[in-house]
Design a protein around this motif. Structure first.
Motif, short mmCIF file in Angstrom:
data_model
loop_
_atom_site.label_atom_id
_atom_site.label_comp_id
_atom_site.label_asym_id
_atom_site.label_seq_id
_atom_site.Cartn_x
_atom_site.Cartn_y
_atom_site.Cartn_z
N ALA A 1 0.82 -1.21 0.00
CA ALA A 1 0.00 0.00 0.00
C ALA A 1 0.86 1.26 0.00
CB ALA A 1 -0.93 -0.01 1.22
N GLY A 2 1.92 1.26 0.80
CA GLY A 2 2.79 2.42 0.86
C GLY A 2 3.49 2.70 -0.46
N LEU A 3 3.88 1.63 -1.15
CA LEU A 3 4.59 1.80 -2.42
C LEU A 3 3.64 2.08 -3.57
CD1 LEU A 3 7.36 -0.88 -1.92
CD2 LEU A 3 7.61 1.61 -1.87
N GLU A 4 2.39 1.62 -3.44
CA GLU A 4 1.40 1.93 -4.47
C GLU A 4 1.18 3.44 -4.55
OE1 GLU A 4 -2.93 0.28 -5.95
OE2 GLU A 4 -2.61 0.53 -3.79
N SER A 5 1.24 4.11 -3.41
CA SER A 5 1.05 5.56 -3.39
C SER A 5 2.20 6.29 -4.11
CB SER A 5 0.93 6.07 -1.95
OG SER A 5 2.17 5.93 -1.27
N LEU A 6 3.31 5.58 -4.34
CA LEU A 6 4.44 6.16 -5.08
C LEU A 6 4.43 5.76 -6.55
CD1 LEU A 6 7.36 5.63 -2.52
CD2 LEU A 6 5.98 7.68 -2.89
N GLY A 7 3.37 5.05 -6.96
CA GLY A 7 3.25 4.68 -8.37
C GLY A 7 3.67 3.26 -8.71
N PHE A 8 4.03 2.44 -7.70
CA PHE A 8 4.37 1.05 -7.97
C PHE A 8 3.08 0.23 -8.01
CE2 PHE A 8 8.26 2.80 -6.23
CZ PHE A 8 9.21 2.30 -7.10
N ALA A 9 2.85 -0.45 -9.11
CA ALA A 9 1.60 -1.21 -9.28
C ALA A 9 1.53 -2.36 -8.28
CB ALA A 9 1.52 -1.76 -10.71
N ARG A 10 0.31 -2.64 -7.82
CA ARG A 10 0.09 -3.79 -6.94
C ARG A 10 0.35 -5.07 -7.71
NH1 ARG A 10 -2.47 -3.82 -2.04
NH2 ARG A 10 -3.03 -1.76 -1.26
N GLU A 11 0.78 -6.11 -6.97
CA GLU A 11 0.97 -7.42 -7.59
C GLU A 11 -0.38 -7.96 -8.05
OE1 GLU A 11 3.88 -8.95 -8.13
OE2 GLU A 11 4.94 -7.27 -7.20
N GLY A 12 -0.37 -8.65 -9.18
CA GLY A 12 -1.61 -9.22 -9.71
C GLY A 12 -2.09 -10.41 -8.91
N ARG A 13 -1.15 -11.16 -8.32
CA ARG A 13 -1.51 -12.35 -7.54
C ARG A 13 -1.45 -12.03 -6.05
NH1 ARG A 13 2.92 -16.13 -10.35
NH2 ARG A 13 4.06 -14.29 -9.72
N PRO A 14 -2.29 -12.69 -5.27
CA PRO A 14 -2.21 -12.47 -3.82
C PRO A 14 -0.86 -12.98 -3.28
CG PRO A 14 -3.76 -14.24 -4.33
CD PRO A 14 -3.35 -13.63 -5.63
N PHE A 15 -0.39 -12.33 -2.23
CA PHE A 15 0.88 -12.70 -1.61
C PHE A 15 0.74 -14.05 -0.92
CE2 PHE A 15 3.64 -12.62 2.21
CZ PHE A 15 4.87 -12.49 1.58
N THR A 16 1.69 -14.95 -1.18
CA THR A 16 1.74 -16.24 -0.51
C THR A 16 3.08 -16.32 0.21
OG1 THR A 16 0.46 -17.24 -2.30
CG2 THR A 16 1.60 -18.74 -0.83
N ALA A 17 3.04 -16.41 1.54
CA ALA A 17 4.28 -16.44 2.32
C ALA A 17 5.01 -17.77 2.08
CB ALA A 17 3.96 -16.27 3.80
N HIS A 18 6.11 -17.70 1.35
CA HIS A 18 6.93 -18.88 1.08
C HIS A 18 8.35 -18.42 0.76
CE1 HIS A 18 6.19 -17.49 -3.01
NE2 HIS A 18 7.25 -18.18 -3.36
N LEU A 19 9.27 -19.35 0.85
CA LEU A 19 10.67 -19.08 0.56
C LEU A 19 11.09 -19.94 -0.62
CD1 LEU A 19 13.34 -17.69 1.77
CD2 LEU A 19 13.78 -19.95 2.70
#
Length: 197
Positions: free
Chosen positions: A122-140
């Motif tokens: 959300a913070g970076l979207e306000s700077l013009g970085f597009a949101r990821e198209g896929r939901p975040f999945t916590a994995h390594l």
């Protein structure tokens, strides 16, 4: 035609926001990789020193924007406390028998990490970085499959792995990272560090 004074090339870096792992956890996960390497599947394994959880990939970023990016990430980190991460469960995307990416999951801390990632997003979207198209999945990500060679052996190793904690740590900071690509592979360096809480 001569260059105008204001037409100097803009310096840009390849950047991302990450949760880095401590050295003990990296060593534990390297042992997990060694067990999977025994399958001799054609996988490009992530070097242990490069293991991390990506929270947001930014791509090529002008160096002049790093200050504003840092402020946005710092604000996201301030609103989040430390997170206990427990790594457990091996798998592959899209699934083990057609593996393209080999990963390890989180049995503890995934929800808090997802909340932190949403704040960063959300913070970076306000700077013009597009949101990821896929939901975040916590994995390594442990490795990326290069060809189908011995994929069946890899699938058996992934699905037959015992359900046990493979390592844990307390995440107390996130970082803005720089990625330098070369024929020897990626090299990551920390640009800024942001304490959680």
């Amino acid at each position: 035609m001569p260059d105008r004074p204001d037409s100097r090339p803009v310096s840009a870096i390849r950047a991302f926001v990450a949760a880095n792992l401590d050295s003990d956890l990296k060593a534990a996960l390297a042992r997990v990789q060694d067990r999977l390497k025994a399958t001799r599947a054609d996988v490009g394994w992530v070097r242990p020193e490069n293991l991390h959880l990506t929270l947001k990939f930014l791509g090529q970023v002008e160096e002049g924007r790093l200050g504003a990016i840092g402020e946005a990430v710092a604000a996201a980190a301030t609103g989040c406390g430390q997170i206990r991460l427990v790594f457990e469960g091996l798998g592959a995307f899209p699934h083990p028998r057609a593996a393209r990416v080999v990963w390890i999951g989180l049995s503890h801390g995934a929800e808090a990490l997802t909340e932190l990632q949403a704040k960063v997003e959300a913070g970076l979207e306000s700077l013009g970085f597009a949101r990821e198209g896929r939901p975040f999945t916590a994995h390594l990500t442990l490795g990326r499959v290069r060809s189908p060679a011995r994929r069946e052996q890899l699938a058996r190793a992934l699905t037959g792995a015992p359900a046990e904690a493979l390592g844990e740590m307390v995440l107390d900071r996130i970082e803005l990272m720089k990625s330098d690509l070369s024929v020897a592979g990626a090299r990551y360096s920390i640009l800024q560090s942001f304490p959680l809480g």
